[in-house]
Design a protein around this motif. Sequence first.
Motif, PDB file in Angstrom:
ATOM      1  N   GLU A   1      32.281  -4.648  36.471  1.00 32.24           N
ATOM      2  CA  GLU A   1      32.808  -4.224  37.764  1.00 32.24           C
ATOM      3  C   GLU A   1      31.685  -3.912  38.751  1.00 32.24           C
ATOM      4  OE1 GLU A   1      35.650  -0.659  39.615  1.00 32.24           O
ATOM      5  OE2 GLU A   1      35.330  -0.841  37.445  1.00 32.24           O
ATOM      6  N   TYR A   2      30.558  -3.444  38.235  1.00 27.55           N
ATOM      7  CA  TYR A   2      29.490  -2.966  39.108  1.00 27.55           C
ATOM      8  C   TYR A   2      28.253  -3.860  39.121  1.00 27.55           C
ATOM      9  CZ  TYR A   2      32.276   1.282  39.183  1.00 27.55           C
ATOM     10  OH  TYR A   2      33.311   2.174  39.341  1.00 27.55           O
ATOM     11  N   PHE A   3      28.253  -4.917  38.331  1.00 24.51           N
ATOM     12  CA  PHE A   3      27.114  -5.836  38.307  1.00 24.51           C
ATOM     13  C   PHE A   3      27.585  -7.254  38.603  1.00 24.51           C
ATOM     14  CE2 PHE A   3      24.839  -2.380  36.534  1.00 24.51           C
ATOM     15  CZ  PHE A   3      23.484  -2.696  36.583  1.00 24.51           C
ATOM     16  N   ARG A   4      26.716  -8.031  39.207  1.00 20.15           N
ATOM     17  CA  ARG A   4      27.022  -9.424  39.526  1.00 20.15           C
ATOM     18  C   ARG A   4      25.748 -10.241  39.368  1.00 20.15           C
ATOM     19  NH1 ARG A   4      24.621 -10.654  44.280  1.00 20.15           N
ATOM     20  NH2 ARG A   4      24.084  -8.944  45.706  1.00 20.15           N
ATOM     21  N   TRP A   5      25.911 -11.561  39.375  1.00 19.11           N
ATOM     22  CA  TRP A   5      24.747 -12.436  39.374  1.00 19.11           C
ATOM     23  C   TRP A   5      24.139 -12.445  40.780  1.00 19.11           C
ATOM     24  CZ3 TRP A   5      22.878 -13.576  34.887  1.00 19.11           C
ATOM     25  CH2 TRP A   5      23.728 -13.729  33.798  1.00 19.11           C
ATOM     26  N   PRO A   6      22.812 -12.529  40.880  1.00 19.21           N
ATOM     27  CA  PRO A   6      22.194 -12.557  42.207  1.00 19.21           C
ATOM     28  C   PRO A   6      22.624 -13.794  43.001  1.00 19.21           C
ATOM     29  CG  PRO A   6      20.541 -12.174  40.489  1.00 19.21           C
ATOM     30  CD  PRO A   6      21.812 -12.572  39.795  1.00 19.21           C
ATOM     31  N   ASP A   7      22.643 -13.649  44.308  1.00 15.08           N
ATOM     32  CA  ASP A   7      22.795 -14.827  45.169  1.00 15.08           C
ATOM     33  C   ASP A   7      21.438 -15.533  45.202  1.00 15.08           C
ATOM     34  OD1 ASP A   7      25.434 -14.153  45.811  1.00 15.08           O
ATOM     35  OD2 ASP A   7      24.753 -12.808  47.409  1.00 15.08           O
ATOM     36  N   GLY A   8      21.429 -16.817  44.947  1.00 15.63           N
ATOM     37  CA  GLY A   8      20.160 -17.535  44.933  1.00 15.63           C
ATOM     38  C   GLY A   8      19.548 -17.551  43.547  1.00 15.63           C
ATOM     39  N   ALA A   9      18.230 -17.576  43.494  1.00 17.37           N
ATOM     40  CA  ALA A   9      17.519 -17.768  42.225  1.00 17.37           C
ATOM     41  C   ALA A   9      17.711 -16.586  41.289  1.00 17.37           C
ATOM     42  CB  ALA A   9      16.034 -17.988  42.497  1.00 17.37           C
ATOM     43  N   GLY A  10      17.682 -16.878  39.987  1.00 16.95           N
ATOM     44  CA  GLY A  10      17.834 -15.846  38.970  1.00 16.95           C
ATOM     45  C   GLY A  10      17.120 -16.228  37.696  1.00 16.95           C
ATOM     46  N   VAL A  11      17.233 -15.350  36.709  1.00 14.96           N
ATOM     47  CA  VAL A  11      16.539 -15.523  35.435  1.00 14.96           C
ATOM     48  C   VAL A  11      17.547 -15.929  34.360  1.00 14.96           C
ATOM     49  CG1 VAL A  11      15.127 -14.419  33.671  1.00 14.96           C
ATOM     50  CG2 VAL A  11      14.802 -13.820  36.088  1.00 14.96           C
ATOM     51  N   LEU A  12      17.313 -17.073  33.753  1.00  9.12           N
ATOM     52  CA  LEU A  12      18.088 -17.508  32.589  1.00  9.12           C
ATOM     53  C   LEU A  12      17.385 -16.971  31.352  1.00  9.12           C
ATOM     54  CD1 LEU A  12      20.169 -19.161  31.001  1.00  9.12           C
ATOM     55  CD2 LEU A  12      18.711 -21.171  31.330  1.00  9.12           C
ATOM     56  N   PHE A  13      18.026 -16.022  30.683  1.00  9.43           N
ATOM     57  CA  PHE A  13      17.461 -15.392  29.496  1.00  9.43           C
ATOM     58  C   PHE A  13      17.928 -16.144  28.260  1.00  9.43           C
ATOM     59  CE2 PHE A  13      18.149 -12.020  26.163  1.00  9.43           C
ATOM     60  CZ  PHE A  13      16.807 -11.884  25.818  1.00  9.43           C
ATOM     61  N   LEU A  14      16.989 -16.473  27.380  1.00  9.19           N
ATOM     62  CA  LEU A  14      17.291 -17.190  26.146  1.00  9.19           C
ATOM     63  C   LEU A  14      16.874 -16.312  24.966  1.00  9.19           C
ATOM     64  CD1 LEU A  14      15.963 -20.732  27.127  1.00  9.19           C
ATOM     65  CD2 LEU A  14      18.307 -19.874  27.295  1.00  9.19           C
ATOM     66  N   ASP A  15      17.835 -15.905  24.174  1.00  6.68           N
ATOM     67  CA  ASP A  15      17.587 -15.037  23.020  1.00  6.68           C
ATOM     68  C   ASP A  15      17.646 -15.884  21.753  1.00  6.68           C
ATOM     69  OD1 ASP A  15      17.247 -12.919  21.324  1.00  6.68           O
ATOM     70  OD2 ASP A  15      19.185 -11.990  21.720  1.00  6.68           O
ATOM     71  N   PHE A  16      16.491 -16.186  21.198  1.00  2.66           N
ATOM     72  CA  PHE A  16      16.404 -17.020  19.993  1.00  2.66           C
ATOM     73  C   PHE A  16      16.446 -16.120  18.760  1.00  2.66           C
ATOM     74  CE2 PHE A  16      14.445 -19.535  23.302  1.00  2.66           C
ATOM     75  CZ  PHE A  16      14.806 -20.840  23.018  1.00  2.66           C
ATOM     76  N   ASP A  17      17.514 -16.238  17.985  1.00  5.62           N
ATOM     77  CA  ASP A  17      17.641 -15.491  16.734  1.00  5.62           C
ATOM     78  C   ASP A  17      17.555 -16.457  15.570  1.00  5.62           C
ATOM     79  OD1 ASP A  17      17.922 -12.858  17.628  1.00  5.62           O
ATOM     80  OD2 ASP A  17      20.040 -13.161  18.092  1.00  5.62           O
ATOM     81  N   PRO A  18      16.613 -16.252  14.645  1.00 10.04           N
ATOM     82  CA  PRO A  18      16.504 -17.184  13.510  1.00 10.04           C
ATOM     83  C   PRO A  18      17.667 -17.016  12.547  1.00 10.04           C
ATOM     84  CG  PRO A  18      15.037 -15.326  13.192  1.00 10.04           C
ATOM     85  CD  PRO A  18      15.621 -15.167  14.570  1.00 10.04           C
ATOM     86  N   ALA A  19      17.950 -18.055  11.794  1.00  9.34           N
ATOM     87  CA  ALA A  19      18.944 -17.956  10.736  1.00  9.34           C
ATOM     88  C   ALA A  19      18.415 -17.027   9.651  1.00  9.34           C
ATOM     89  CB  ALA A  19      19.231 -19.348  10.162  1.00  9.34           C
ATOM     90  N   ASP A  20      19.319 -16.461   8.866  1.00  9.84           N
ATOM     91  CA  ASP A  20      18.920 -15.534   7.803  1.00  9.84           C
ATOM     92  C   ASP A  20      17.891 -16.197   6.882  1.00  9.84           C
ATOM     93  OD1 ASP A  20      20.593 -13.632   8.776  1.00  9.84           O
ATOM     94  OD2 ASP A  20      22.206 -14.000   7.325  1.00  9.84           O
ATOM     95  N   GLY A  21      16.832 -15.462   6.633  1.00 13.56           N
ATOM     96  CA  GLY A  21      15.810 -15.955   5.719  1.00 13.56           C
ATOM     97  C   GLY A  21      14.778 -16.861   6.353  1.00 13.56           C
ATOM     98  N   GLU A  22      14.950 -17.180   7.628  1.00 13.46           N
ATOM     99  CA  GLU A  22      13.990 -18.053   8.290  1.00 13.46           C
ATOM    100  C   GLU A  22      13.122 -17.240   9.243  1.00 13.46           C
ATOM    101  OE1 GLU A  22      15.836 -21.331  10.227  1.00 13.46           O
ATOM    102  OE2 GLU A  22      16.838 -22.068   8.418  1.00 13.46           O
ATOM    103  N   PRO A  23      11.857 -17.641   9.413  1.00  8.19           N
ATOM    104  CA  PRO A  23      10.986 -16.904  10.338  1.00  8.19           C
ATOM    105  C   PRO A  23      11.383 -17.157  11.784  1.00  8.19           C
ATOM    106  CG  PRO A  23       9.875 -18.869   9.535  1.00  8.19           C
ATOM    107  CD  PRO A  23      11.165 -18.772   8.764  1.00  8.19           C
TER     108      PRO A  23
END
Length: 445
Positions: free
Chosen positions: A109-131
């Motif tokens: 309700e109180y947050f929105r995406w910026p108008d114009g340029a923004g940051v695409l965040f990529l969260d890489f989580d390994p599979a169990d047991g993998e580095p």
Amino acid sequence: MHSQDKPLAPAYLTVIRADRPEQIGKRYDLEGTTLINAAGPGLSEGRAFVAEAANLSELAEWLTGLPTGCAVLTCGVPACPVPDDGLRIVRSDDLPTATKGEVIARTREYFRWPDGAGVLFLDFDPADGEPGLTAEAAAEILASAVPVLELVEALFWPSSSSHIGLSDGTDLTDRRGLHGYMLVADARDIPRAAMALHQRLWLAGHGRIVISGNGTLLERGPIDTAVHQPERVIYAAGAVLGAGLVQRRGDPVLMNKGGIAVFDSRMLLPDLTLDELRAYRRMVIAARKVVGPQAEQVRSDWVAATHEAEMRMKHPDATPEELARLCAEDAEGPQRLRRAVEARGPVALGLDHVLYAGAGKPVTARAIRDSPDYWLGRRICAPLEPSYRGWQHCASILQGHRGAPIIKDWSHGGGQIFTLGSWGEWTPAKEATRQRLLAGMREKG
């Protein structure tokens, strides 16, 4: 496509400084030779400041300048103007009783995406047991799914749980997760673009099906698709460390340096064509079938263990033989648990359902329902998978319809709602809750 070193307008994001509690995020301590991971408390109150980054080098400066344990990021921005001294932010449950003045909650309700340029965040989580992935490996995976991304700049930095060790150089955690950042021309396109990237990663052979602790099949890929929300917090700073521990994450790594600084996500990450979408769906269905029998066994074991825990809470003095008999006589219990875990909408938990305030801290749904003044606003473990992420507090007890307690569970990136019995059953604190809500509204004015 934009190929200049700086976008026409900077990318905006939000830095939230924690005021209460003063220390948030992951914490690690050393007990003897054992590394102990304790999830820190969530943000209760802080101040939001809008930051800007003209390119990824400037974003790297923001990231490395974040104070450990007392600041987080969101890729969205507040929907209202932010004064120079910041905007007060509180939990949504605290809004009715917040003092007068400009104050918001960290909700959609109180947050929105910026108008114009923004940051695409990529969260890489390994599979169990993998580095965890290196920056080079992550960039290679992205380019294998979308070749043009090898022309786009991307910033990578190990997650806050990575490379924690001893002062003598011993690394106790090695690489775990990896955070990636890219600048997009239109931040409002981030949710769509991120899902298109996830699907193209599957088409490139990087998808997998994970079985949760209660037997649910979860579609997963190299990147977490649940983080692309404007209000979602990113713990980008390092972990809080106890005595004798150090963290050596190094500096953020800029890949494809000199390439496209900010890219048009609609052009470079288009939606799948109809044929591509069909192929993607076939791959997911096939992967689910492979692990289906194993998932059913996991679910059966979860139902049996959870049912036994309910019976043990209800009959604490029962012998093992009596407990086995009570479980066998309660045919409805296992069926109710199966319905709960297989439900697609809000789930009504039985009042004997055992929830956990932490490892070894059971509490029944009835106890929470009957003591709302104590439990409202508190966080507990996932209702249907309490050991998720080491008994992490990933569910919140909130006020639902007519003030009755409900639980919102964020495990596995969800947002599942659980009710505790029916409103008709919830009588002990009904009037007290109503009066408390009215008092909060009067105080707020």
